[in-house]
Write a protein that holds these residues in place. Sequence first.
Motif, PDB file in Angstrom:
ATOM      1  N   VAL A 149      33.040  33.452  50.963  1.00 39.57           N
ATOM      2  CA  VAL A 149      33.140  33.980  49.596  1.00 39.57           C
ATOM      3  C   VAL A 149      34.203  35.075  49.537  1.00 39.57           C
ATOM      4  N   TRP A 150      34.222  35.941  50.555  1.00 38.00           N
ATOM      5  CA  TRP A 150      35.180  37.057  50.584  1.00 38.00           C
ATOM      6  C   TRP A 150      36.618  36.528  50.485  1.00 38.00           C
ATOM      7  N   GLU A 151      36.908  35.457  51.219  1.00 34.70           N
ATOM      8  CA  GLU A 151      38.284  34.920  51.208  1.00 34.70           C
ATOM      9  C   GLU A 151      38.652  34.335  49.845  1.00 34.70           C
ATOM     10  N   GLN A 152      37.687  33.659  49.209  1.00 43.81           N
ATOM     11  CA  GLN A 152      37.953  33.114  47.854  1.00 43.81           C
ATOM     12  C   GLN A 152      38.302  34.245  46.890  1.00 43.81           C
ATOM     13  N   VAL A 153      37.519  35.308  46.944  1.00 46.63           N
ATOM     14  CA  VAL A 153      37.703  36.419  46.008  1.00 46.63           C
ATOM     15  C   VAL A 153      38.967  37.215  46.344  1.00 46.63           C
ATOM     16  N   ASP A 154      39.255  37.330  47.628  1.00 47.66           N
ATOM     17  CA  ASP A 154      40.425  38.091  48.073  1.00 47.66           C
ATOM     18  C   ASP A 154      41.729  37.517  47.507  1.00 47.66           C
ATOM     19  N   VAL A 155      41.796  36.191  47.407  1.00 52.08           N
ATOM     20  CA  VAL A 155      42.993  35.526  46.854  1.00 52.08           C
ATOM     21  C   VAL A 155      43.239  36.033  45.426  1.00 52.08           C
ATOM     22  N   VAL A 156      42.168  36.209  44.657  1.00 56.28           N
ATOM     23  CA  VAL A 156      42.288  36.682  43.268  1.00 56.28           C
ATOM     24  C   VAL A 156      42.634  38.174  43.241  1.00 56.28           C
ATOM     25  N   LEU A 157      41.917  38.964  44.035  1.00 60.86           N
ATOM     26  CA  LEU A 157      42.131  40.418  44.010  1.00 60.86           C
ATOM     27  C   LEU A 157      43.523  40.820  44.487  1.00 60.86           C
ATOM     28  N   LYS A 158      44.134  39.990  45.342  1.00 61.78           N
ATOM     29  CA  LYS A 158      45.502  40.289  45.812  1.00 61.78           C
ATOM     30  C   LYS A 158      46.481  40.371  44.642  1.00 61.78           C
ATOM     31  N   ASP A 159      46.189  39.630  43.559  1.00 70.08           N
ATOM     32  CA  ASP A 159      47.100  39.627  42.401  1.00 70.08           C
ATOM     33  C   ASP A 159      46.776  40.720  41.388  1.00 70.08           C
ATOM     34  N   ALA A 160      45.644  41.417  41.577  1.00 71.30           N
ATOM     35  CA  ALA A 160      45.180  42.363  40.554  1.00 71.30           C
ATOM     36  C   ALA A 160      46.157  43.525  40.351  1.00 71.30           C
ATOM     37  N   LYS A 161      46.674  44.067  41.433  1.00 74.38           N
ATOM     38  CA  LYS A 161      47.568  45.229  41.295  1.00 74.38           C
ATOM     39  C   LYS A 161      48.838  44.845  40.532  1.00 74.38           C
TER      40      LYS A 161
ATOM     41  N   PHE B  62      48.119  37.116  31.907  1.00 73.09           N
ATOM     42  CA  PHE B  62      46.998  38.058  31.964  1.00 73.09           C
ATOM     43  C   PHE B  62      45.696  37.355  31.568  1.00 73.09           C
ATOM     44  N   TYR B  63      45.785  36.530  30.503  1.00 71.41           N
ATOM     45  CA  TYR B  63      44.593  35.798  30.034  1.00 71.41           C
ATOM     46  C   TYR B  63      44.085  34.855  31.131  1.00 71.41           C
ATOM     47  N   GLU B  64      45.008  34.133  31.748  1.00 67.17           N
ATOM     48  CA  GLU B  64      44.610  33.195  32.812  1.00 67.17           C
ATOM     49  C   GLU B  64      44.013  33.944  34.001  1.00 67.17           C
ATOM     50  N   PHE B  65      44.512  35.156  34.246  1.00 66.59           N
ATOM     51  CA  PHE B  65      43.941  35.945  35.337  1.00 66.59           C
ATOM     52  C   PHE B  65      42.495  36.324  35.020  1.00 66.59           C
ATOM     53  N   SER B  66      42.198  36.577  33.740  1.00 68.73           N
ATOM     54  CA  SER B  66      40.808  36.927  33.370  1.00 68.73           C
ATOM     55  C   SER B  66      39.868  35.776  33.714  1.00 68.73           C
ATOM     56  N   GLN B  67      40.363  34.538  33.589  1.00 70.72           N
ATOM     57  CA  GLN B  67      39.528  33.373  33.925  1.00 70.72           C
ATOM     58  C   GLN B  67      39.329  33.267  35.438  1.00 70.72           C
ATOM     59  N   ARG B  68      40.385  33.580  36.181  1.00 68.88           N
ATOM     60  CA  ARG B  68      40.263  33.582  37.643  1.00 68.88           C
ATOM     61  C   ARG B  68      39.291  34.673  38.100  1.00 68.88           C
ATOM     62  N   LEU B  69      39.368  35.825  37.429  1.00 72.04           N
ATOM     63  CA  LEU B  69      38.497  36.952  37.777  1.00 72.04           C
ATOM     64  C   LEU B  69      37.031  36.600  37.499  1.00 72.04           C
ATOM     65  N   GLU B  70      36.828  35.913  36.378  1.00 70.88           N
ATOM     66  CA  GLU B  70      35.465  35.495  36.018  1.00 70.88           C
ATOM     67  C   GLU B  70      34.899  34.531  37.079  1.00 70.88           C
ATOM     68  N   ALA B  71      35.756  33.613  37.555  1.00 70.64           N
ATOM     69  CA  ALA B  71      35.304  32.668  38.594  1.00 70.64           C
ATOM     70  C   ALA B  71      34.984  33.415  39.892  1.00 70.64           C
TER      71      ALA B  71
ATOM     72  N   LEU C 188      35.344  45.538  39.067  1.00 71.66           N
ATOM     73  CA  LEU C 188      34.957  46.474  37.997  1.00 71.66           C
ATOM     74  C   LEU C 188      36.037  47.527  37.770  1.00 71.66           C
ATOM     75  N   HIS C 189      36.578  48.035  38.865  1.00 66.22           N
ATOM     76  CA  HIS C 189      37.638  49.052  38.793  1.00 66.22           C
ATOM     77  C   HIS C 189      38.853  48.486  38.060  1.00 66.22           C
ATOM     78  N   PHE C 190      39.262  47.278  38.436  1.00 69.32           N
ATOM     79  CA  PHE C 190      40.397  46.609  37.790  1.00 69.32           C
ATOM     80  C   PHE C 190      40.121  46.429  36.292  1.00 69.32           C
ATOM     81  N   THR C 191      38.908  45.982  35.967  1.00 66.73           N
ATOM     82  CA  THR C 191      38.538  45.663  34.578  1.00 66.73           C
ATOM     83  C   THR C 191      38.670  46.880  33.676  1.00 66.73           C
TER      84      THR C 191
END
Length: 325
Positions: free
Chosen positions: A35-47, A93-102, A137-140
């Motif tokens: 799970v960590w690796e799946q989420v990490d792929v998304v969080l790498k793009d957050a900054k 940005f909108y598409e990223f919100s969908q990735r973040l939700e997943a 949460l911090h990103f949001t």
Amino acid sequence: MGNLLKVLTCTDLEQEPNFFLDFENAQPTDAEREVWEQVDVVLKDAKGILDELQAYKGAGQEIREAIQNPNDERLQEQAWAAVVPLVGRLKKFYEFSQRLEAALHSLLGALTSETYDDPTQHLEREQALAKQFAEILHFTLRFDELKMTNPAIQNDFSYYRRTLSRMRINNVPAECENEVNNELANRISLFYADATPMLKALSDGTTKFVSENKNLPIENTTDCLSTMASVCKVMLETPEYRSRFASEETVSFCLRVMVGVIILYDYVHPVGAFAKSSKIDMKGCIKVLKDQPPNSVEGLLNALRYTTKHLNDESTNKTIKSMLQ
């Protein structure tokens, strides 16, 4: 379960989740890794998303000139050329919100599972996942702060949609129609119409997670949120824990996460964060915020004042209301 409820509703420090959640260094265990690796792929793009949003200047000047001179074809073309790449960015940005939700779905699945008996054990033993949840949460909150102070976003998108429909009426081909078709434009427009779009995406995603997992009691999810708020509060008000933060930035990270999780709880829980039966010690959390240097937390106090759902309910304790006035 009865004892657990007692622990989580009690505001006595001894009985609150009392452990150090290592927001700075938590590393995934083998059990967390998938799970960590799946989420990490998304969080790498957050900054990068936050950097792009912070740098977003908009096409206000070009749009104004085009509107003031409707017959000047050159100015119309200039405004369109300025807006199209910006709309591409808003779509991203909108598409990223969908990735973040997943990503949130994956984390909630892990943090509310039956692997451990209660949310405290989940957060204590799955610290790398808890840290990722905190980062979401911090990103949001940061994304929504930046969006709220940038009116150009909605102005640019409104102009884009008006121009696109005018081009359609006049049978003018729009090269970027494939990029943002009408249906997608409607969804993006709804997303940015919300004062806090990323938070809405998260709260909708959390509610959806609860409704899709009918075999999982809603308390598993709401208790996970309230426990996270308690953990942040305890770390911030306990000198022994606070002194373990290597960076002062972790304090503001912790404060932001605490507020983010309170707001999320307030949206997802049937009676919200401010009711008597809430498992979040709201007075304690507000006190922790007010104990910080004022300029550093005004934005977070405003988030509680203006972006929660139940603060103004009649059932909200008057002391809590006055603390936030």
